[in-house]
Design an enzyme around this catalytic site. Structure first.
Site, PDB file in Angstrom:
ATOM      1  N   LYS A  12       0.855  -1.181   0.000  1.00  0.00           N
ATOM      2  CA  LYS A  12       0.000   0.000   0.000  1.00  0.00           C
ATOM      3  C   LYS A  12       0.892   1.232   0.000  1.00  0.00           C
ATOM      4  O   LYS A  12       1.741   1.395   0.881  1.00  0.00           O
ATOM      5  CB  LYS A  12      -0.895   0.018   1.235  1.00  0.00           C
ATOM      6  CG  LYS A  12      -2.131   0.887   1.086  1.00  0.00           C
ATOM      7  CD  LYS A  12      -3.099   0.290   0.089  1.00  0.00           C
ATOM      8  CE  LYS A  12      -4.491   0.905   0.224  1.00  0.00           C
ATOM      9  NZ  LYS A  12      -5.426   0.279  -0.747  1.00  0.00           N
ATOM     10  N   THR A  57      -3.917  -5.155   0.649  1.00  0.00           N
ATOM     11  CA  THR A  57      -3.318  -3.837   0.862  1.00  0.00           C
ATOM     12  C   THR A  57      -4.212  -2.967   1.738  1.00  0.00           C
ATOM     13  O   THR A  57      -3.724  -2.082   2.446  1.00  0.00           O
ATOM     14  CB  THR A  57      -3.031  -3.133  -0.472  1.00  0.00           C
ATOM     15  OG1 THR A  57      -4.248  -2.855  -1.163  1.00  0.00           O
ATOM     16  CG2 THR A  57      -2.117  -3.981  -1.342  1.00  0.00           C
ATOM     17  N   ASP A  58      -5.525  -3.214   1.726  1.00  0.00           N
ATOM     18  CA  ASP A  58      -6.409  -2.478   2.627  1.00  0.00           C
ATOM     19  C   ASP A  58      -6.092  -2.817   4.080  1.00  0.00           C
ATOM     20  O   ASP A  58      -6.134  -1.950   4.960  1.00  0.00           O
ATOM     21  CB  ASP A  58      -7.867  -2.803   2.311  1.00  0.00           C
ATOM     22  CG  ASP A  58      -8.830  -1.909   3.076  1.00  0.00           C
ATOM     23  OD1 ASP A  58      -8.861  -0.690   2.794  1.00  0.00           O
ATOM     24  OD2 ASP A  58      -9.531  -2.423   3.972  1.00  0.00           O
ATOM     25  N   PHE A 151      32.859  28.489 -10.770  1.00  0.00           N
ATOM     26  CA  PHE A 151      32.841  27.373 -11.707  1.00  0.00           C
ATOM     27  C   PHE A 151      33.647  27.760 -12.941  1.00  0.00           C
ATOM     28  O   PHE A 151      33.210  28.578 -13.743  1.00  0.00           O
ATOM     29  CB  PHE A 151      31.402  26.995 -12.101  1.00  0.00           C
ATOM     30  CG  PHE A 151      31.331  25.707 -12.896  1.00  0.00           C
ATOM     31  CD1 PHE A 151      31.850  24.532 -12.386  1.00  0.00           C
ATOM     32  CD2 PHE A 151      30.758  25.701 -14.152  1.00  0.00           C
ATOM     33  CE1 PHE A 151      31.791  23.348 -13.108  1.00  0.00           C
ATOM     34  CE2 PHE A 151      30.689  24.524 -14.891  1.00  0.00           C
ATOM     35  CZ  PHE A 151      31.206  23.347 -14.367  1.00  0.00           C
ATOM     36  N   ARG A 168      29.308  33.239  -8.228  1.00  0.00           N
ATOM     37  CA  ARG A 168      27.955  32.912  -8.685  1.00  0.00           C
ATOM     38  C   ARG A 168      27.077  32.554  -7.495  1.00  0.00           C
ATOM     39  O   ARG A 168      27.558  32.258  -6.392  1.00  0.00           O
ATOM     40  CB  ARG A 168      27.981  31.734  -9.659  1.00  0.00           C
ATOM     41  CG  ARG A 168      28.427  30.420  -9.023  1.00  0.00           C
ATOM     42  CD  ARG A 168      28.239  29.232  -9.956  1.00  0.00           C
ATOM     43  NE  ARG A 168      28.659  27.983  -9.304  1.00  0.00           N
ATOM     44  CZ  ARG A 168      28.459  26.770  -9.811  1.00  0.00           C
ATOM     45  NH1 ARG A 168      27.861  26.628 -10.990  1.00  0.00           N
ATOM     46  NH2 ARG A 168      28.871  25.693  -9.159  1.00  0.00           N
ATOM     47  N   GLN A 212      29.960  19.407  -6.906  1.00  0.00           N
ATOM     48  CA  GLN A 212      30.482  18.106  -6.469  1.00  0.00           C
ATOM     49  C   GLN A 212      31.329  18.261  -5.209  1.00  0.00           C
ATOM     50  O   GLN A 212      31.251  17.431  -4.292  1.00  0.00           O
ATOM     51  CB  GLN A 212      31.312  17.468  -7.583  1.00  0.00           C
ATOM     52  CG  GLN A 212      30.495  16.930  -8.747  1.00  0.00           C
ATOM     53  CD  GLN A 212      30.269  17.962  -9.843  1.00  0.00           C
ATOM     54  OE1 GLN A 212      30.285  19.171  -9.592  1.00  0.00           O
ATOM     55  NE2 GLN A 212      30.050  17.491 -11.063  1.00  0.00           N
ATOM     56  N   ASN A 238      21.135  21.476  -9.335  1.00  0.00           N
ATOM     57  CA  ASN A 238      21.729  22.817  -9.371  1.00  0.00           C
ATOM     58  C   ASN A 238      20.660  23.808  -9.798  1.00  0.00           C
ATOM     59  O   ASN A 238      20.260  23.850 -10.965  1.00  0.00           O
ATOM     60  CB  ASN A 238      22.915  22.843 -10.335  1.00  0.00           C
ATOM     61  CG  ASN A 238      23.818  24.040 -10.098  1.00  0.00           C
ATOM     62  OD1 ASN A 238      23.399  25.027  -9.511  1.00  0.00           O
ATOM     63  ND2 ASN A 238      25.059  23.948 -10.557  1.00  0.00           N
ATOM     64  N   HIS A 240      19.875  26.846 -11.056  1.00  0.00           N
ATOM     65  CA  HIS A 240      20.640  27.878 -11.745  1.00  0.00           C
ATOM     66  C   HIS A 240      20.003  29.264 -11.577  1.00  0.00           C
ATOM     67  O   HIS A 240      18.784  29.424 -11.682  1.00  0.00           O
ATOM     68  CB  HIS A 240      20.739  27.557 -13.233  1.00  0.00           C
ATOM     69  CG  HIS A 240      21.419  26.254 -13.519  1.00  0.00           C
ATOM     70  ND1 HIS A 240      22.726  26.006 -13.166  1.00  0.00           N
ATOM     71  CD2 HIS A 240      20.967  25.125 -14.132  1.00  0.00           C
ATOM     72  CE1 HIS A 240      23.058  24.780 -13.545  1.00  0.00           C
ATOM     73  NE2 HIS A 240      22.012  24.226 -14.126  1.00  0.00           N
TER      74      HIS A 240
END
Length: 277
Positions: A12, A57-58, A151, A168, A212, A238, A240
């Protein structure tokens, strides 16, 4: 050519559970999303349709609610209780995996709360009848450094248009999962908050030359501060931020106005673990 049944599981998914603790005037809210996945001796139902070994599943959903009635506490402990119950109560079930997301709420009064944006706590618990494993973690922890990120020095070819930068914005929505070395005797609450604080501190402290590098620093800080954690898996999109071009309007832009791009985005993923783990 023979055809055989491969690995399989059922359960479930995404049972939404909200518990209100009313022990005193200041109520407490526990807001969970719980998923159950069970596997074991399930070949008959796939091959013949027989359901004599299938826990509905109930029923799984009802068990999630019933166990919440006794109190939830740490989601790791709650997940362990559920996983052990499913395996130990049903001979046909040999393995249970319980995945839990906990949504944070900030108190505004004795019985008033506002949904927090501090990230979603997660736990995944697996029990096979003998051994339990516990993974903690979090998702959607959004962080941003307005400077202190660079970077440059990346390869350039005929398709490269990105300019190098020594200043940045670095922003991401952290998803982290950490593996515990044991399933008993851990202060789950302390471990979670220490790990979360470690991620935030390392993100803030690291002068980043690449996302990284930041990922490795964040994972390392968690391992340094939480001895019961053996490895950390991180996924860092990332987010940006591009400098908006205001020249057409006769305006300069000294690093103050940015366009926050939704997609596409860089996705940095990695695992940091103890040597030998």
């Amino acid at each position: 050519m023979a055809i055989v049944l491969g690995e399989n599981q059922y359960g479930k998914a995404e049972v939404r559970v909200v518990r209100v603790d009313r022990d005193d005037a200041a109520h407490r809210i526990t807001d969970l999303n719980v998923s159950v996945a069970l596997s074991g001796d399930m070949a008959d139902t796939h091959l013949t349709g027989a359901n004599d070994k299938v826990l509905a599943t109930d029923t799984q959903k009802n068990t999630v609610f019933a166990f919440a009635r006794d109190g939830i506490g740490d989601i790791e402990t709650y997940g362990l209780r559920l996983a052990r119950h499913f395996v130990e109560s049903q001979p046909s079930i040999h393995r249970a995996r319980i995945s839990v997301e906990q949504y944070p709420w900030n108190r505004q009064g004795h019985h008033s709360f506002a949904r927090s944006g501090e990230g979603t706590r997660t736990a995944t618990i697996t029990f096979d009848g003998e051994q339990a494993t516990v993974d903690g973690g979090l998702t959607d922890l959004t962080v941003l450094n307005s400077t202190g990120s660079e970077f440059w020095g990346f390869p350039r070819d005929r398709y490269t248009t990105l300019e190098e930068t020594t200043d940045r914005i670095l922003a991401t929505a952290v998803s982290a999962t950490w593996r515990f070395s044991r399933a008993e005797g851990v202060d789950w609450e302390k471990a979670y908050h220490t790990a979360r604080a470690s991620l935030l501190d390392a993100f803030a402290d690291t002068h980043s030359l690449s996302l990284q590098q930041t990922l490795y620093a964040m994972g390392s800080r968690v391992l340094e501060n939480v001895p019961d954690i053996t490895e950390v898996r991180l996924s860092l999109p990332n987010k940006h931020h591009f400098l908006a071009d205001l020249a057409p309007f006769g305006l300069d832009n000294p690093g103050e106005v940015f366009h926050a791009a939704d997609r596409p985005y860089g996705l940095i993923e990695g695992t940091v673990r103890r040597d030998g783990a």
